[in-house]
Design an enzyme around this catalytic site. Sequence first.
Site, short mmCIF file in Angstrom:
data_model
loop_
_atom_site.label_atom_id
_atom_site.label_comp_id
_atom_site.label_asym_id
_atom_site.label_seq_id
_atom_site.Cartn_x
_atom_site.Cartn_y
_atom_site.Cartn_z
N ARG A 239 0.68 -0.72 -0.12
CA ARG A 239 -0.15 0.15 0.44
C ARG A 239 0.31 1.30 0.08
O ARG A 239 2.23 1.06 0.58
CB ARG A 239 -1.41 0.32 1.69
N GLU A 268 -4.37 7.35 -5.92
CA GLU A 268 -4.58 6.74 -5.93
C GLU A 268 -6.25 6.80 -6.82
O GLU A 268 -6.71 7.10 -6.41
CB GLU A 268 -4.61 5.10 -6.10
N HIS A 287 -1.29 -0.04 -9.60
CA HIS A 287 -1.71 -0.59 -9.13
C HIS A 287 -2.42 -2.24 -10.04
O HIS A 287 -3.17 -2.26 -9.93
CB HIS A 287 -2.70 -0.07 -7.86
#
Length: 322
Positions: A239, A268, A287
């Site tokens: 993360r 994000e 991601h």
Amino acid sequence: MSTRRNVVVFRELPDDQLARLTALHDVVVANPRKPEQKAAFEAALPRAHGLVGSSYAITPALLDIAPQLRVVSSISVGVDNYPLAALRERGILLCHTPGVLTETTADTVFALVMATNRRVVELANHVREGRWSRNIGEDLFGWDVNGKTLGILGFGRIGQAVARRAALGFGMPVRYHNPHAVDVPELAGRALHTPLDELLATSDIVAATLPLTDETRGLMGPREFALMKPGAIFVNGGRGATVQEAALLAALDSGHLRAAGLDVFATEPLPLESPLRCHPRVTALPHIGSATHETRYAMARLATTNLLQALAGERPQAVYAG
Ligand code: DGY
């Protein structure tokens, strides 16, 4: 009495999984990340018994307008988008998708280990941009991965899968930082439980696979980057908010760190103005840890199964809390 319940799908599901839900329940599909669907999502909450989706923060304020909610089924293994205490207080079950994404996410982390050390993206651009006019010289050489020491932050399923790739496939000594030692028989003698400072000071490559919790938020800051070996490489597949991004940038800009490979960011999608986006020594991915056709399908199927089991009054396959 009807057993049909009201389900809100807040991230698109494959057609066959949506069909499993609609066969048994009344379903609203509304993705609040799409501005035109946010109102429909919120309008469906007051009647919702179950939610299934991911990549959207379910806040206590949203739970307040969903008084009938019994289960939230996340299409993710990470649960940092959910207010754990508020769910517990309201007796709402939280399910997630461990296991089915382990190997794929470890592949992504290892891809970043390879890409950063061997300068894969930079050199592919060298060819693409027509700059390959003579044999490359030392200025464009990369660094070996095989035989280097890999330090892994977080030794859950994904961290262990990264360790297997490194130790068994690439002959890398592995060290890991975790609250407790983990016995992985196939890694016996090959992965050493190591205090954080020692791991940082002795690893050539540090790869983070941490969940975001109160303990891990901002874990990698100025002190930790300074402890890393000069010329070391940092990879993050856990993360983004476990890293203080300004400290990482400073460590890259000073030349202390050689490169970083990042699949996750504090914010994000990564804001266009983030200096990490185009940094010459950062390989940035959007991601994609679990983003393959096979794995995203398996995650959607498990999340659907979890939700159906909970609504049927059974104990779901993968409960995170509740
Ligand atoms: C997860 O499952 O938590 C991954 O980060 C996918 O988003």
